[in-house]
Design a protein around this motif. Structure first.
Motif, PDB file in Angstrom:
ATOM      1  N   LEU A 339       0.832  -1.206   0.000  1.00 17.19           N
ATOM      2  CA  LEU A 339       0.000   0.000   0.000  1.00 17.19           C
ATOM      3  C   LEU A 339       0.868   1.259   0.000  1.00 17.19           C
ATOM      4  CD1 LEU A 339      -2.825   1.334   0.281  1.00 17.19           C
ATOM      5  CD2 LEU A 339      -2.499   1.183   2.762  1.00 17.19           C
ATOM      6  N   TYR A 340       1.920   1.271   0.847  1.00 15.07           N
ATOM      7  CA  TYR A 340       2.824   2.422   0.886  1.00 15.07           C
ATOM      8  C   TYR A 340       3.465   2.649  -0.478  1.00 15.07           C
ATOM      9  CZ  TYR A 340       2.644   2.766   6.008  1.00 15.07           C
ATOM     10  OH  TYR A 340       2.240   2.958   7.297  1.00 15.07           O
ATOM     11  N   GLY A 341       3.896   1.547  -1.110  1.00 19.51           N
ATOM     12  CA  GLY A 341       4.552   1.677  -2.414  1.00 19.51           C
ATOM     13  C   GLY A 341       3.627   2.260  -3.452  1.00 19.51           C
ATOM     14  N   GLU A 342       2.366   1.780  -3.511  1.00 19.34           N
ATOM     15  CA  GLU A 342       1.427   2.277  -4.522  1.00 19.34           C
ATOM     16  C   GLU A 342       1.061   3.737  -4.273  1.00 19.34           C
ATOM     17  OE1 GLU A 342      -1.925  -0.263  -4.621  1.00 19.34           O
ATOM     18  OE2 GLU A 342      -0.862  -1.956  -5.553  1.00 19.34           O
ATOM     19  N   LEU A 343       0.767   4.089  -3.012  1.00 22.81           N
ATOM     20  CA  LEU A 343       0.369   5.467  -2.711  1.00 22.81           C
ATOM     21  C   LEU A 343       1.522   6.442  -2.946  1.00 22.81           C
ATOM     22  CD1 LEU A 343      -1.757   4.957   0.544  1.00 22.81           C
ATOM     23  CD2 LEU A 343      -2.564   5.295  -1.804  1.00 22.81           C
ATOM     24  N   LEU A 344       2.747   6.010  -2.589  1.00 18.49           N
ATOM     25  CA  LEU A 344       3.895   6.905  -2.807  1.00 18.49           C
ATOM     26  C   LEU A 344       4.168   7.085  -4.293  1.00 18.49           C
ATOM     27  CD1 LEU A 344       6.178   8.596  -1.624  1.00 18.49           C
ATOM     28  CD2 LEU A 344       7.549   6.500  -1.433  1.00 18.49           C
ATOM     29  N   SER A 345       4.039   6.007  -5.084  1.00 16.10           N
ATOM     30  CA  SER A 345       4.269   6.102  -6.532  1.00 16.10           C
ATOM     31  C   SER A 345       3.272   7.053  -7.176  1.00 16.10           C
ATOM     32  CB  SER A 345       4.147   4.708  -7.175  1.00 16.10           C
ATOM     33  OG  SER A 345       5.155   3.852  -6.689  1.00 16.10           O
ATOM     34  N   ALA A 346       2.044   7.051  -6.664  1.00 17.12           N
ATOM     35  CA  ALA A 346       1.019   7.931  -7.231  1.00 17.12           C
ATOM     36  C   ALA A 346       1.179   9.378  -6.792  1.00 17.12           C
ATOM     37  CB  ALA A 346      -0.362   7.414  -6.832  1.00 17.12           C
ATOM     38  N   GLN A 350       4.556  15.130  -5.065  1.00 16.37           N
ATOM     39  CA  GLN A 350       4.495  15.886  -3.815  1.00 16.37           C
ATOM     40  C   GLN A 350       5.724  15.666  -2.928  1.00 16.37           C
ATOM     41  OE1 GLN A 350       0.803  15.675  -1.593  1.00 16.37           O
ATOM     42  NE2 GLN A 350      -0.307  14.863  -3.390  1.00 16.37           N
ATOM     43  N   ALA A 351       6.484  14.594  -3.244  1.00 15.55           N
ATOM     44  CA  ALA A 351       7.594  14.214  -2.359  1.00 15.55           C
ATOM     45  C   ALA A 351       8.911  14.759  -2.868  1.00 15.55           C
ATOM     46  CB  ALA A 351       7.672  12.692  -2.258  1.00 15.55           C
ATOM     47  N   GLN A 352       9.807  14.992  -1.938  1.00 18.74           N
ATOM     48  CA  GLN A 352      11.155  15.453  -2.264  1.00 18.74           C
ATOM     49  C   GLN A 352      12.165  14.667  -1.417  1.00 18.74           C
ATOM     50  OE1 GLN A 352      11.423  19.664  -1.612  1.00 18.74           O
ATOM     51  NE2 GLN A 352       9.789  20.165  -3.100  1.00 18.74           N
ATOM     52  N   LYS A 353      13.359  14.540  -1.980  1.00 16.68           N
ATOM     53  CA  LYS A 353      14.412  13.839  -1.240  1.00 16.68           C
ATOM     54  C   LYS A 353      14.756  14.620   0.024  1.00 16.68           C
ATOM     55  CE  LYS A 353      18.996  11.762  -1.707  1.00 16.68           C
ATOM     56  NZ  LYS A 353      20.160  11.526  -2.574  1.00 16.68           N
ATOM     57  N   GLU A 366     -11.504   5.303   1.555  1.00 19.21           N
ATOM     58  CA  GLU A 366     -12.345   6.495   1.455  1.00 19.21           C
ATOM     59  C   GLU A 366     -11.528   7.782   1.556  1.00 19.21           C
ATOM     60  OE1 GLU A 366     -15.287   6.153   4.458  1.00 19.21           O
ATOM     61  OE2 GLU A 366     -16.296   4.436   3.530  1.00 19.21           O
ATOM     62  N   GLY A 367     -10.317   7.754   1.057  1.00 18.49           N
ATOM     63  CA  GLY A 367      -9.515   8.975   0.996  1.00 18.49           C
ATOM     64  C   GLY A 367      -8.974   9.457   2.316  1.00 18.49           C
ATOM     65  N   LYS A 368      -9.021   8.637   3.362  1.00 17.04           N
ATOM     66  CA  LYS A 368      -8.473   9.044   4.660  1.00 17.04           C
ATOM     67  C   LYS A 368      -6.970   9.233   4.557  1.00 17.04           C
ATOM     68  CE  LYS A 368     -12.053   6.712   7.379  1.00 17.04           C
ATOM     69  NZ  LYS A 368     -12.327   5.659   8.393  1.00 17.04           N
ATOM     70  N   PRO A 369      -6.449  10.255   5.213  1.00 18.98           N
ATOM     71  CA  PRO A 369      -5.002  10.503   5.098  1.00 18.98           C
ATOM     72  C   PRO A 369      -4.179   9.396   5.777  1.00 18.98           C
ATOM     73  CG  PRO A 369      -5.958  11.947   6.748  1.00 18.98           C
ATOM     74  CD  PRO A 369      -7.118  11.252   6.087  1.00 18.98           C
ATOM     75  N   VAL A 370      -3.055   9.056   5.180  1.00 21.54           N
ATOM     76  CA  VAL A 370      -2.138   8.066   5.736  1.00 21.54           C
ATOM     77  C   VAL A 370      -0.721   8.631   5.645  1.00 21.54           C
ATOM     78  CG1 VAL A 370      -1.945   6.874   3.499  1.00 21.54           C
ATOM     79  CG2 VAL A 370      -1.332   5.698   5.621  1.00 21.54           C
ATOM     80  N   THR A 371       0.058   8.469   6.711  1.00 18.49           N
ATOM     81  CA  THR A 371       1.425   8.981   6.752  1.00 18.49           C
ATOM     82  C   THR A 371       2.395   7.860   6.403  1.00 18.49           C
ATOM     83  OG1 THR A 371       0.852  10.612   8.429  1.00 18.49           O
ATOM     84  CG2 THR A 371       3.185  10.060   8.186  1.00 18.49           C
ATOM     85  N   ILE A 372       3.231   8.095   5.391  1.00 16.24           N
ATOM     86  CA  ILE A 372       4.184   7.093   4.907  1.00 16.24           C
ATOM     87  C   ILE A 372       5.585   7.481   5.373  1.00 16.24           C
ATOM     88  CG2 ILE A 372       5.171   5.965   2.877  1.00 16.24           C
ATOM     89  CD1 ILE A 372       2.572   6.703   1.390  1.00 16.24           C
ATOM     90  N   SER A 381      11.215   8.053  -5.436  1.00 18.76           N
ATOM     91  CA  SER A 381      11.035   6.905  -6.318  1.00 18.76           C
ATOM     92  C   SER A 381      11.745   5.672  -5.746  1.00 18.76           C
ATOM     93  CB  SER A 381      11.588   7.228  -7.708  1.00 18.76           C
ATOM     94  OG  SER A 381      11.474   6.094  -8.548  1.00 18.76           O
ATOM     95  N   GLN A 382      12.951   5.871  -5.223  1.00 24.27           N
ATOM     96  CA  GLN A 382      13.677   4.749  -4.623  1.00 24.27           C
ATOM     97  C   GLN A 382      12.963   4.221  -3.369  1.00 24.27           C
ATOM     98  OE1 GLN A 382      17.445   6.745  -4.133  1.00 24.27           O
ATOM     99  NE2 GLN A 382      18.350   5.686  -5.922  1.00 24.27           N
ATOM    100  N   ASN A 383      12.385   5.139  -2.605  1.00 24.50           N
ATOM    101  CA  ASN A 383      11.621   4.701  -1.431  1.00 24.50           C
ATOM    102  C   ASN A 383      10.449   3.823  -1.839  1.00 24.50           C
ATOM    103  OD1 ASN A 383      12.228   5.706   1.477  1.00 24.50           O
ATOM    104  ND2 ASN A 383      12.797   7.451   0.182  1.00 24.50           N
ATOM    105  N   ALA A 384       9.758   4.212  -2.931  1.00 22.28           N
ATOM    106  CA  ALA A 384       8.626   3.421  -3.413  1.00 22.28           C
ATOM    107  C   ALA A 384       9.093   2.034  -3.840  1.00 22.28           C
ATOM    108  CB  ALA A 384       7.933   4.139  -4.570  1.00 22.28           C
ATOM    109  N   GLN A 385      10.235   1.984  -4.586  1.00 21.09           N
ATOM    110  CA  GLN A 385      10.759   0.685  -5.017  1.00 21.09           C
ATOM    111  C   GLN A 385      11.170  -0.182  -3.820  1.00 21.09           C
ATOM    112  OE1 GLN A 385      10.609  -0.481  -8.146  1.00 21.09           O
ATOM    113  NE2 GLN A 385       9.506   1.455  -8.512  1.00 21.09           N
ATOM    114  N   ASN A 386      11.709   0.451  -2.807  1.00 19.44           N
ATOM    115  CA  ASN A 386      12.102  -0.297  -1.606  1.00 19.44           C
ATOM    116  C   ASN A 386      10.891  -0.933  -0.909  1.00 19.44           C
ATOM    117  OD1 ASN A 386      14.781   0.303  -1.987  1.00 19.44           O
ATOM    118  ND2 ASN A 386      14.809   2.034  -0.553  1.00 19.44           N
TER     119      ASN A 386
END
Length: 581
Positions: A339-346, A350-353, A366-372, A381-386
């Motif tokens: 789930l973290y990988g899919e949401l981060l890839s999408a 918004q993300a920066q190193k 239902e669109g509830k916020p989640v902290t990754i 991108s590397q975080n998502a692949q990890n």
């Protein structure tokens, strides 16, 4: 109860009447505390047991069969050197002490006749066997040097001396009047005062004297009047007279059936719930009292090291299984990584190193916020692949863990059966078979059989009441040989359900097996299992043709699908009745 001097004196006299003039045929040492000497007269053969075990020290004739160790201990070899072929010329007793002397007329290395004396010192934890010639020690079963005792040493070449005797007078040698006079000076109950006054008898004799004098009434020795002293004197004289007349070997069992006492008279001090048994001889009394206890002790001594090794293997397998279950539980949470990988890839835009975390809407909830959480060292991108890599790794681990858990359950079940086999092994030969099995499975690395030509033990063999032969395996390798190679298609197979035990097979010979034989076979399966003392034990049974074995299964492990289950409460005496002669 320990063997006291009074009972030992009667036992020694009985031995003297029975085996004097007998010749030694065999000597062996079944355990480190016991010696067995086979004596032959013109008409009979006897086995003389000399036990220096602290809890059951004794000398007596025995009918029990002992397993002769493959390699004789050094003391046994020395005994064979000096005593084999000798003739027993006398059995003597040290007055008032628990020492019996066996005098053997033997031929030495020069061809001269010599008298070798085997001294059986039966004094609790100080019990010992000492071989003496011309007053000097040849050797002792348990050597005692100057570090062990400053008073008396038992070493080869030293002069043999008897242990120091207690200051108290011997019960059998002292007069009843002097015993009563000395006991009545003590401010103690009569039985305790007698125990502190005399030597050579156990507490049961002192309690019996008090009971015969005063019944169940407890009296203080120093408070006895003349009438009380007279009654006590008569009771002591009565016991001494019984001993002088040869005594009556008796043992006492508790209401639960446990042996608790033996002596040279019929005791009256016990209540109605206690069972008093009279024996034909003192040797049979001692053997009957100690036999079960000694068998368990011999087995415990021989199997201690192997039992410890197998128990450690079992504990390690259980711990490993628990760790695998924890790891599998952790692997089941891997969906969160995906789930973290899919949401981060999408949400890479918004993300920066350098970010420690990012909060995004969870479309699956239902669109509830989640902290990754993010790793500062990698780009978004590397975080998502990890996250995807960690997810795949845990998924692979979960698939492997399922197989490892199944394998672990089989290993635990196998080691449970081995533990049962070690605990129920009848002797060294059975333990050697278990060691060989464990080596073949890779559990023991350094086992080397002492005698490679040793013939493997046979199955336990029984004959049912209907005449059918019933075979029972002794260990896992025998179980496998019995079920997969000896038994045939319509033979009936029995095993306790979900419990360690032996495979049991009724050989049908092509005939229908009656219900009575099935019942007896099921009972034997329970008796040869860890559930031997259970009630309504589940026993699976099926025809042998329904049994199969697949690759990877441990010895003794089989599979079966078509079966029936019986619930059995076994008769403890059944095995003895059905055993094949």
């Amino acid at each position: 109860m320990a063997l006291d001097a009074a009972t030992l004196a009667l036992t020694a006299a009985e031995l003297g009447r029975t085996v004097t003039d007998a010749k030694i045929a065999k000597i062996f040492e079944p355990t480190r505390d016991e010696l067995v000497i086979t004596l032959r007269t013109r008409t009979d053969t006897y086995s003389l047991l000399l036990s220096a075990r602290s809890g059951s020290a004794r000398v007596c004739l025995t009918d029990e069969s002992f397993e002769n160790p493959e390699t004789p201990p050094s003391f046994c070899m020395l005994m064979r050197k000096h005593l084999t072929g000798g003739r027993l010329v006398a059995v003597r007793m040290e007055p008032g002490d628990r020492i019996v002397y066996f005098d053997f007329l033997c031929t030495n290395e020069m061809g001269d006749l010599v008298t070798n004396t085997l001294c059986a010192e039966l004094m609790g934890r100080y019990s010992n066997l000492v071989l003496v010639q011309n007053g000097r020690i040849i050797d002792a079963l348990k050597r005692v040097d100057f570090e062990d005792s400053e008073i008396r040493q038992l070493l080869p070449g030293l002069a043999y001396t008897v242990p120091p005797k207690p200051a108290r007078p011997d019960f059998l040698a002292a007069s009843a009047a002097s015993i009563v006079a000395a006991a009545c000076q003590k401010d103690l109950p009569v039985a305790a005062a007698l125990s502190r006054t005399v030597a050579g008898v156990g507490p049961v004799v002192c309690r019996e004297a008090a009971w015969r004098a005063f019944g169940g009434e407890e009296k203080i020795a120093c408070e006895l009047d003349e009438e009380g002293k007279r009654r006590l004197l008569e009771a002591i004289d009565g016991l001494k007279a019984e001993h002088a007349a040869g005594g009556e070997p008796c043992s006492v069992a508790s209401p639960e059936g446990k042996p608790i006492e033996f002596t040279f008279f019929r005791p009256g001090q016990y209540g109605a719930g206690y069972a008093i048994r009279t024996w034909p001889s003192f040797c049979q009394m001692l053997e009957g009292y100690y036999a079960e206890k000694d068998r368990a002790e011999r087995l415990r001594t021989k199997s201690k090291e192997l039992h410890k090794a197998v128990h450690n293997m079992y504990e390690r397998a259980v711990r490993k299984q628990a760790a695998r279950k924890e790891e599998l539980a952790a692997s089941e949470k891997s969906e969160q990584l995906r789930l973290y990988g899919e949401l981060l890839s999408a949400n890479l835009y918004q993300a920066q190193k350098g970010m420690e975390s990012i909060t995004v809407p969870n479309w699956y909830d239902e669109g509830k916020p989640v902290t990754i959480p993010l790793d500062l060292r990698y780009t978004p991108s590397q975080n998502a692949q990890n996250f995807f890599k960690a997810y795949k790794k845990k998924q692979t681990a979960a698939r492997m863990l399922v197989d490892l858990l199944a394998e672990g359950e089989r290993e635990i079940a196998y080691l449970e059966t081995v533990l049962y086999e070690v605990e129920s092994a009848p002797g060294e030969a059975a333990l050697n078979e278990i060691r060989a099995e464990l080596k073949s499975q890779g559990y023991l690395k350094y086992y080397k059989p002492r005698d490679r030509k040793q013939k493997p033990a046979d199955f336990y063999r029984y004959i049912s009441s209907d005449g059918f032969e019933i075979l029972v395996g002794r260990n896992n390798l025998q179980n496998e040989r019995l079920t997969l190679h000896t038994a045939r298609g319509k033979d009936l197979w029995f095993h306790t359900k979900n419990a360690p035990g032996s495979h049991t097979v009724v050989l049908s010979g092509g005939r229908d097996i009656p219900d009575r034989t099935r019942q007896e076979a099921a009972e034997l399966a329970v008796l040869h299992s860890s559930q031997a003392k259970g009630v309504k034990v589940a026993v699976d049974y099926t025809e042998v043709r329904n049994i199969r074995k697949t690759a990877g299964l441990k010895p003794g492990m089989v599979l079966y699908d078509k079966y029936e289950t019986a619930y059995i409460t076994p008769d403890p005496d059944l095995a003895a009745r059905l055993r094949k002669k």
